[in-house]
Design an enzyme around this catalytic site. Sequence first.
Site, PDB file in Angstrom:
ATOM      1  N   ASN A  11     -25.463 -18.988 -44.505  1.00  0.00           N
ATOM      2  CA  ASN A  11     -24.278 -19.845 -44.475  1.00  0.00           C
ATOM      3  C   ASN A  11     -24.261 -20.608 -43.145  1.00  0.00           C
ATOM      4  O   ASN A  11     -24.230 -19.990 -42.070  1.00  0.00           O
ATOM      5  CB  ASN A  11     -23.037 -18.957 -44.635  1.00  0.00           C
ATOM      6  N   ASP A  13     -21.989 -22.939 -42.146  1.00  0.00           N
ATOM      7  CA  ASP A  13     -20.677 -23.534 -41.836  1.00  0.00           C
ATOM      8  C   ASP A  13     -20.429 -23.682 -40.335  1.00  0.00           C
ATOM      9  O   ASP A  13     -19.888 -24.691 -39.862  1.00  0.00           O
ATOM     10  CB  ASP A  13     -19.538 -22.649 -42.377  1.00  0.00           C
ATOM     11  N   HIS A  14     -20.783 -22.624 -39.584  1.00  0.00           N
ATOM     12  CA  HIS A  14     -20.377 -22.635 -38.177  1.00  0.00           C
ATOM     13  C   HIS A  14     -21.233 -23.529 -37.282  1.00  0.00           C
ATOM     14  O   HIS A  14     -20.857 -23.783 -36.139  1.00  0.00           O
ATOM     15  CB  HIS A  14     -20.254 -21.213 -37.649  1.00  0.00           C
ATOM     16  N   ARG A  22     -16.578 -31.362 -31.020  1.00  0.00           N
ATOM     17  CA  ARG A  22     -16.696 -32.571 -30.206  1.00  0.00           C
ATOM     18  C   ARG A  22     -16.527 -33.853 -31.024  1.00  0.00           C
ATOM     19  O   ARG A  22     -16.604 -34.944 -30.491  1.00  0.00           O
ATOM     20  CB  ARG A  22     -18.067 -32.602 -29.518  1.00  0.00           C
ATOM     21  N   HIS A  47     -19.476 -23.945 -47.283  1.00  0.00           N
ATOM     22  CA  HIS A  47     -18.122 -23.900 -47.845  1.00  0.00           C
ATOM     23  C   HIS A  47     -17.398 -25.205 -47.490  1.00  0.00           C
ATOM     24  O   HIS A  47     -17.119 -25.471 -46.325  1.00  0.00           O
ATOM     25  CB  HIS A  47     -17.402 -22.690 -47.216  1.00  0.00           C
ATOM     26  N   ARG A  49     -14.238 -26.684 -47.302  1.00  0.00           N
ATOM     27  CA  ARG A  49     -12.828 -26.278 -47.338  1.00  0.00           C
ATOM     28  C   ARG A  49     -11.930 -27.484 -47.552  1.00  0.00           C
ATOM     29  O   ARG A  49     -12.279 -28.601 -47.170  1.00  0.00           O
ATOM     30  CB  ARG A  49     -12.444 -25.608 -46.009  1.00  0.00           C
ATOM     31  N   ARG A  53     -12.532 -28.255 -42.215  1.00  0.00           N
ATOM     32  CA  ARG A  53     -12.602 -27.833 -40.810  1.00  0.00           C
ATOM     33  C   ARG A  53     -14.047 -27.665 -40.313  1.00  0.00           C
ATOM     34  O   ARG A  53     -14.293 -27.729 -39.132  1.00  0.00           O
ATOM     35  CB  ARG A  53     -11.813 -26.550 -40.584  1.00  0.00           C
ATOM     36  N   HIS A  54     -14.983 -27.424 -41.224  1.00  0.00           N
ATOM     37  CA  HIS A  54     -16.392 -27.387 -40.772  1.00  0.00           C
ATOM     38  C   HIS A  54     -17.250 -28.318 -41.645  1.00  0.00           C
ATOM     39  O   HIS A  54     -17.489 -29.454 -41.253  1.00  0.00           O
ATOM     40  CB  HIS A  54     -16.951 -25.957 -40.642  1.00  0.00           C
ATOM     41  N   GLU A  74     -19.799 -23.169 -51.791  1.00  0.00           N
ATOM     42  CA  GLU A  74     -18.601 -22.311 -51.807  1.00  0.00           C
ATOM     43  C   GLU A  74     -17.376 -23.200 -51.889  1.00  0.00           C
ATOM     44  O   GLU A  74     -17.266 -24.173 -51.128  1.00  0.00           O
ATOM     45  CB  GLU A  74     -18.541 -21.541 -50.487  1.00  0.00           C
ATOM     46  N   THR A 104     -10.896 -17.101 -41.925  1.00  0.00           N
ATOM     47  CA  THR A 104     -12.051 -17.039 -42.819  1.00  0.00           C
ATOM     48  C   THR A 104     -11.548 -16.563 -44.172  1.00  0.00           C
ATOM     49  O   THR A 104     -10.347 -16.301 -44.316  1.00  0.00           O
ATOM     50  CB  THR A 104     -13.128 -16.097 -42.241  1.00  0.00           C
ATOM     51  N   THR A 105     -12.448 -16.445 -45.162  1.00  0.00           N
ATOM     52  CA  THR A 105     -12.013 -16.023 -46.494  1.00  0.00           C
ATOM     53  C   THR A 105     -11.612 -14.551 -46.423  1.00  0.00           C
ATOM     54  O   THR A 105     -12.460 -13.673 -46.318  1.00  0.00           O
ATOM     55  CB  THR A 105     -13.154 -16.243 -47.507  1.00  0.00           C
ATOM     56  N   GLU A 155     -19.884 -12.081 -56.276  1.00  0.00           N
ATOM     57  CA  GLU A 155     -20.244 -11.733 -54.902  1.00  0.00           C
ATOM     58  C   GLU A 155     -19.191 -10.749 -54.416  1.00  0.00           C
ATOM     59  O   GLU A 155     -17.987 -11.048 -54.445  1.00  0.00           O
ATOM     60  CB  GLU A 155     -20.284 -12.981 -54.019  1.00  0.00           C
ATOM     61  N   HIS A 198     -19.955 -11.221 -46.343  1.00  0.00           N
ATOM     62  CA  HIS A 198     -18.832 -11.314 -45.431  1.00  0.00           C
ATOM     63  C   HIS A 198     -18.908 -10.255 -44.343  1.00  0.00           C
ATOM     64  O   HIS A 198     -18.838  -9.070 -44.635  1.00  0.00           O
ATOM     65  CB  HIS A 198     -17.458 -11.236 -46.115  1.00  0.00           C
ATOM     66  N   GLY A 199     -19.100 -10.755 -43.124  1.00  0.00           N
ATOM     67  CA  GLY A 199     -19.090  -9.872 -41.957  1.00  0.00           C
ATOM     68  C   GLY A 199     -20.367  -9.087 -41.763  1.00  0.00           C
ATOM     69  O   GLY A 199     -20.414  -8.197 -40.900  1.00  0.00           O
ATOM     70  N   GLY A 220     -23.422 -15.628 -42.582  1.00  0.00           N
ATOM     71  CA  GLY A 220     -23.227 -16.801 -41.748  1.00  0.00           C
ATOM     72  C   GLY A 220     -22.891 -16.490 -40.307  1.00  0.00           C
ATOM     73  O   GLY A 220     -23.730 -16.607 -39.413  1.00  0.00           O
TER      74      GLY A 220
HETATM   75  N1  PXP Z   1     -19.729 -15.196 -48.760  1.00  0.00           N
HETATM   76  C1  PXP Z   1     -18.533 -15.816 -48.910  1.00  0.00           C
HETATM   77  C2  PXP Z   1     -18.021 -16.014 -50.284  1.00  0.00           C
HETATM   78  C3  PXP Z   1     -17.821 -16.282 -47.782  1.00  0.00           C
HETATM   79  O1  PXP Z   1     -16.621 -16.881 -47.949  1.00  0.00           O
HETATM   80  C4  PXP Z   1     -18.381 -16.133 -46.496  1.00  0.00           C
HETATM   81  C5  PXP Z   1     -17.669 -16.689 -45.306  1.00  0.00           C
HETATM   82  O2  PXP Z   1     -17.639 -18.063 -45.379  1.00  0.00           O
HETATM   83  C6  PXP Z   1     -19.616 -15.501 -46.401  1.00  0.00           C
HETATM   84  C7  PXP Z   1     -20.262 -15.021 -47.544  1.00  0.00           C
HETATM   85  C8  PXP Z   1     -20.298 -15.310 -45.091  1.00  0.00           C
HETATM   86  O3  PXP Z   1     -19.536 -14.486 -44.276  1.00  0.00           O
HETATM   87  P1  PXP Z   1     -19.903 -14.348 -42.757  1.00  0.00           P
HETATM   88  O4  PXP Z   1     -19.787 -15.712 -42.173  1.00  0.00           O
HETATM   89  O5  PXP Z   1     -18.895 -13.386 -42.232  1.00  0.00           O
HETATM   90  O6  PXP Z   1     -21.311 -13.818 -42.691  1.00  0.00           O
END
Ligand code: PXP
Length: 251
Positions: A11, A13-14, A22, A47, A49, A53-54, A74, A104-105, A155, A198-199, A220
Amino acid sequence: MTAARLRLGVNIDHVATVRNARGGVVPDPVRAALLAIEAGADGITAHLREDRRHIRDEDMARLKREISKPLNFEMAATDDMVAIALRTRPHASCLVPEKRSERTTEGGLDVIGGHDHLKFVTAELKRASIRVSLFIEPSMEALEAAHSIGAPVVELHTGSWCDSLSHGETERAAHEFERITRAAQHAAKLGIECHAGHGLDYETARTIARLPQIVELNIGHFLIGEAIFVGLPTAIRTMRAAMDEGRAHAV
Ligand code: PXP
Protein backbone atom coordinates in the site's frame (compact mmCIF):
# COMPACT_ATOMS: atom_id res chain seq x y z
CA MET A 1 -0.44 -30.33 1.39
CA THR A 2 1.70 -27.27 0.77
CA ALA A 3 0.12 -23.87 1.41
CA ALA A 4 -0.53 -21.56 -1.55
CA ARG A 5 2.03 -18.82 -2.12
CA LEU A 6 1.40 -15.79 0.06
CA ARG A 7 1.20 -12.61 -2.01
CA LEU A 8 2.40 -9.23 -0.80
CA GLY A 9 0.32 -6.21 -1.74
CA VAL A 10 2.14 -2.97 -0.98
CA ASN A 11 0.00 0.00 0.00
CA ILE A 12 1.67 3.21 -1.21
CA ASP A 13 -0.83 5.73 0.26
CA HIS A 14 1.69 7.28 2.62
CA VAL A 15 4.09 8.18 -0.15
CA ALA A 16 1.25 10.43 -1.33
CA THR A 17 0.74 11.65 2.25
CA VAL A 18 4.34 12.94 2.28
CA ARG A 19 3.96 14.45 -1.19
CA ASN A 20 0.78 16.25 -0.20
CA ALA A 21 2.43 17.72 2.90
CA ARG A 22 4.20 20.13 0.53
CA GLY A 23 1.56 20.26 -2.16
CA GLY A 24 4.07 19.40 -4.91
CA VAL A 25 4.74 16.33 -7.03
CA VAL A 26 7.42 14.53 -4.99
CA PRO A 27 7.70 11.87 -3.69
CA ASP A 28 5.70 10.24 -6.48
CA PRO A 29 3.55 7.29 -5.35
CA VAL A 30 3.70 5.74 -8.83
CA ARG A 31 7.51 5.70 -8.67
CA ALA A 32 7.19 3.95 -5.30
CA ALA A 33 4.80 1.41 -6.82
CA LEU A 34 7.22 0.63 -9.67
CA LEU A 35 10.11 0.26 -7.20
CA ALA A 36 7.98 -1.94 -4.93
CA ILE A 37 7.18 -4.25 -7.83
CA GLU A 38 10.85 -4.42 -8.81
CA ALA A 39 11.65 -5.41 -5.21
CA GLY A 40 9.10 -8.25 -5.17
CA ALA A 41 5.62 -6.82 -4.45
CA ASP A 42 2.92 -8.94 -6.05
CA GLY A 43 0.50 -6.05 -6.34
CA ILE A 44 -0.11 -2.45 -5.38
CA THR A 45 -2.87 -1.18 -3.12
CA ALA A 46 -4.03 2.43 -3.03
CA HIS A 47 -6.96 3.98 -1.18
CA LEU A 48 -8.75 6.84 -2.91
CA ARG A 49 -10.40 8.52 0.05
CA GLU A 50 -13.35 10.79 -0.26
CA ASP A 51 -11.26 13.70 1.12
CA ARG A 52 -8.30 12.83 -1.21
CA ARG A 53 -5.94 13.24 1.75
CA HIS A 54 -3.28 11.05 0.10
CA ILE A 55 -4.02 9.26 -3.20
CA ARG A 56 -5.70 11.45 -5.84
CA ASP A 57 -7.74 10.53 -8.90
CA GLU A 58 -4.79 11.10 -11.23
CA ASP A 59 -2.57 8.79 -9.10
CA MET A 60 -5.09 6.00 -9.48
CA ALA A 61 -5.32 6.50 -13.25
CA ARG A 62 -1.51 6.54 -13.56
CA LEU A 63 -1.16 3.43 -11.38
CA LYS A 64 -3.55 1.57 -13.63
CA ARG A 65 -1.64 2.72 -16.74
CA GLU A 66 1.91 2.31 -15.50
CA ILE A 67 2.18 -0.72 -13.23
CA SER A 68 2.62 -4.26 -14.49
CA LYS A 69 1.13 -6.05 -11.45
CA PRO A 70 -2.47 -6.10 -10.15
CA LEU A 71 -3.90 -2.84 -8.80
CA ASN A 72 -6.08 -3.15 -5.71
CA PHE A 73 -8.32 -0.04 -5.51
CA GLU A 74 -9.39 0.51 -1.92
CA MET A 75 -12.59 2.50 -1.75
CA ALA A 76 -15.77 3.31 0.12
CA ALA A 77 -18.93 1.82 -1.41
CA THR A 78 -20.24 5.19 -2.63
CA ASP A 79 -21.69 6.08 -6.04
CA ASP A 80 -18.74 8.39 -6.79
CA MET A 81 -16.15 5.74 -6.01
CA VAL A 82 -17.99 3.04 -7.92
CA ALA A 83 -18.07 5.33 -10.97
CA ILE A 84 -14.30 5.93 -10.68
CA ALA A 85 -13.63 2.20 -10.24
CA LEU A 86 -15.72 1.38 -13.30
CA ARG A 87 -13.70 3.92 -15.30
CA THR A 88 -10.35 2.77 -13.90
CA ARG A 89 -11.01 -0.98 -14.16
CA PRO A 90 -8.52 -2.09 -11.50
CA HIS A 91 -7.81 -5.78 -11.00
CA ALA A 92 -9.58 -5.62 -7.62
CA SER A 93 -11.64 -3.29 -5.45
CA CYS A 94 -11.43 -3.62 -1.71
CA LEU A 95 -14.52 -2.07 -0.15
CA VAL A 96 -13.78 -0.38 3.16
CA PRO A 97 -15.76 1.71 5.63
CA GLU A 98 -14.70 5.34 5.66
CA LYS A 99 -15.13 8.07 8.22
CA ARG A 100 -13.82 11.54 7.57
CA SER A 101 -12.44 12.03 11.06
CA GLU A 102 -10.54 8.74 11.30
CA ARG A 103 -6.77 8.59 10.91
CA THR A 104 -6.96 5.22 9.19
CA THR A 105 -9.57 2.55 8.43
CA GLU A 106 -10.58 1.83 12.00
CA GLY A 107 -12.74 -1.24 11.67
CA GLY A 108 -14.29 -3.64 9.23
CA LEU A 109 -17.34 -2.94 7.09
CA ASP A 110 -20.79 -3.14 8.62
CA VAL A 111 -21.63 -6.10 6.41
CA ILE A 112 -24.84 -6.85 8.30
CA GLY A 113 -26.40 -3.36 8.43
CA GLY A 114 -25.07 -2.50 4.97
CA HIS A 115 -25.82 -5.91 3.47
CA ASP A 116 -28.19 -4.89 0.66
CA HIS A 117 -26.20 -1.88 -0.46
CA LEU A 118 -22.93 -3.87 -0.43
CA LYS A 119 -24.59 -6.64 -2.37
CA PHE A 120 -25.66 -4.15 -5.04
CA VAL A 121 -22.21 -2.53 -5.26
CA THR A 122 -20.45 -5.92 -5.29
CA ALA A 123 -22.63 -7.10 -8.18
CA GLU A 124 -21.99 -3.87 -10.12
CA LEU A 125 -18.21 -4.20 -9.77
CA LYS A 126 -18.26 -7.92 -10.51
CA ARG A 127 -20.16 -7.24 -13.73
CA ALA A 128 -17.17 -5.13 -14.80
CA SER A 129 -14.85 -8.10 -14.04
CA ILE A 130 -13.40 -6.36 -10.98
CA ARG A 131 -12.53 -8.78 -8.19
CA VAL A 132 -14.35 -7.54 -5.09
CA SER A 133 -12.93 -7.88 -1.63
CA LEU A 134 -14.74 -6.85 1.56
CA PHE A 135 -12.63 -5.53 4.44
CA ILE A 136 -14.24 -7.19 7.46
CA GLU A 137 -13.73 -7.96 11.12
CA PRO A 138 -12.51 -11.53 11.67
CA SER A 139 -15.86 -12.86 12.86
CA MET A 140 -18.14 -15.68 11.77
CA GLU A 141 -21.10 -13.28 11.39
CA ALA A 142 -19.13 -10.99 9.10
CA LEU A 143 -18.01 -13.95 6.98
CA GLU A 144 -21.52 -15.31 6.66
CA ALA A 145 -22.72 -11.85 5.57
CA ALA A 146 -19.83 -11.52 3.08
CA HIS A 147 -20.81 -14.89 1.64
CA SER A 148 -24.43 -13.85 1.29
CA ILE A 149 -23.33 -10.56 -0.34
CA GLY A 150 -21.53 -12.62 -2.99
CA ALA A 151 -17.98 -11.41 -2.32
CA PRO A 152 -15.34 -13.70 -3.83
CA VAL A 153 -12.70 -12.30 -1.45
CA VAL A 154 -12.53 -10.93 2.09
CA GLU A 155 -9.71 -9.07 3.76
CA LEU A 156 -9.57 -9.69 7.50
CA HIS A 157 -8.85 -6.58 9.58
CA THR A 158 -5.75 -7.38 11.65
CA GLY A 159 -5.65 -4.01 13.44
CA SER A 160 -6.92 -5.19 16.85
CA TRP A 161 -4.45 -8.06 16.93
CA CYS A 162 -1.51 -5.83 15.95
CA ASP A 163 -2.58 -3.10 18.41
CA SER A 164 -2.83 -5.51 21.31
CA LEU A 165 0.66 -6.84 20.56
CA SER A 166 2.15 -3.38 20.35
CA HIS A 167 0.59 -2.54 23.74
CA GLY A 168 1.99 -5.73 25.28
CA GLU A 169 -1.52 -7.13 25.90
CA THR A 170 -0.62 -10.76 25.37
CA GLU A 171 -3.91 -12.30 26.42
CA ARG A 172 -5.92 -10.03 24.16
CA ALA A 173 -3.44 -10.67 21.34
CA ALA A 174 -3.88 -14.43 21.69
CA HIS A 175 -7.66 -14.00 21.63
CA GLU A 176 -7.49 -11.76 18.54
CA PHE A 177 -5.18 -14.17 16.74
CA GLU A 178 -7.55 -17.02 17.50
CA ARG A 179 -10.39 -15.01 15.94
CA ILE A 180 -8.28 -14.45 12.81
CA THR A 181 -7.37 -18.14 12.64
CA ARG A 182 -10.99 -19.26 12.94
CA ALA A 183 -12.18 -16.66 10.45
CA ALA A 184 -9.56 -17.74 7.88
CA GLN A 185 -10.63 -21.37 8.29
CA HIS A 186 -14.28 -20.44 7.94
CA ALA A 187 -13.58 -18.38 4.80
CA ALA A 188 -11.98 -21.44 3.23
CA LYS A 189 -15.04 -23.53 4.10
CA LEU A 190 -17.28 -20.96 2.42
CA GLY A 191 -15.04 -20.91 -0.67
CA ILE A 192 -14.05 -17.28 -0.10
CA GLU A 193 -10.47 -16.20 -0.83
CA CYS A 194 -8.93 -14.78 2.30
CA HIS A 195 -6.58 -11.77 2.59
CA ALA A 196 -5.45 -9.88 5.68
CA GLY A 197 -4.09 -6.49 6.53
CA HIS A 198 -3.78 -3.46 8.78
CA GLY A 199 -0.97 -2.66 11.17
CA LEU A 200 1.24 -5.56 10.06
CA ASP A 201 5.02 -5.44 10.54
CA TYR A 202 7.80 -8.01 9.99
CA GLU A 203 6.93 -10.01 13.12
CA THR A 204 3.16 -10.09 12.68
CA ALA A 205 3.51 -10.83 8.96
CA ARG A 206 5.80 -13.76 9.81
CA THR A 207 3.22 -15.08 12.30
CA ILE A 208 0.13 -14.66 10.14
CA ALA A 209 1.92 -16.23 7.16
CA ARG A 210 1.57 -19.54 9.01
CA LEU A 211 -2.19 -19.55 8.33
CA PRO A 212 -2.41 -21.40 4.99
CA GLN A 213 -5.90 -20.09 4.14
CA ILE A 214 -4.59 -16.52 3.91
CA VAL A 215 -3.17 -15.91 0.43
CA GLU A 216 -2.48 -12.17 0.45
CA LEU A 217 -1.26 -9.55 2.92
CA ASN A 218 -1.72 -5.84 2.25
CA ILE A 219 0.84 -3.74 4.07
CA GLY A 220 1.49 -0.01 3.95
CA HIS A 221 2.30 2.13 6.96
CA PHE A 222 5.07 -0.04 8.39
CA LEU A 223 6.80 -0.55 5.03
CA ILE A 224 6.76 3.13 4.10
CA GLY A 225 8.07 3.97 7.59
CA GLU A 226 10.86 1.40 7.28
CA ALA A 227 11.71 2.77 3.85
CA ILE A 228 12.80 6.02 5.51
CA PHE A 229 15.57 4.12 7.28
CA VAL A 230 16.55 1.28 4.96
CA GLY A 231 15.02 2.18 1.60
CA LEU A 232 11.86 0.75 0.05
CA PRO A 233 13.48 -2.19 -1.81
CA THR A 234 15.23 -3.45 1.35
CA ALA A 235 12.06 -3.04 3.43
CA ILE A 236 10.08 -5.04 0.86
CA ARG A 237 12.71 -7.77 0.51
CA THR A 238 12.90 -8.11 4.32
CA MET A 239 9.10 -8.34 4.51
CA ARG A 240 9.08 -10.93 1.72
CA ALA A 241 11.66 -13.01 3.62
CA ALA A 242 9.63 -12.77 6.86
CA MET A 243 6.50 -13.93 5.02
CA ASP A 244 8.34 -16.82 3.35
CA GLU A 245 9.81 -17.87 6.69
CA GLY A 246 6.38 -17.92 8.30
CA ARG A 247 4.86 -19.73 5.34
CA ALA A 248 7.49 -22.45 5.55
CA HIS A 249 5.94 -23.25 8.95
CA ALA A 250 2.32 -23.16 7.82
CA VAL A 251 0.04 -24.98 10.22
N1 PXP B 1 -5.87 -3.14 4.04
C1 PXP B 1 -6.84 -2.21 4.14
C2 PXP B 1 -8.21 -2.57 3.69
C3 PXP B 1 -6.55 -0.92 4.65
O1 PXP B 1 -7.54 -0.01 4.76
C4 PXP B 1 -5.22 -0.60 5.00
C5 PXP B 1 -4.89 0.78 5.46
O2 PXP B 1 -5.07 1.67 4.43
C6 PXP B 1 -4.26 -1.59 4.86
C7 PXP B 1 -4.61 -2.87 4.40
C8 PXP B 1 -2.83 -1.35 5.19
O3 PXP B 1 -2.70 -1.07 6.54
P1 PXP B 1 -1.34 -0.52 7.09
O4 PXP B 1 -1.09 0.77 6.38
O5 PXP B 1 -1.57 -0.36 8.55
O6 PXP B 1 -0.28 -1.55 6.77
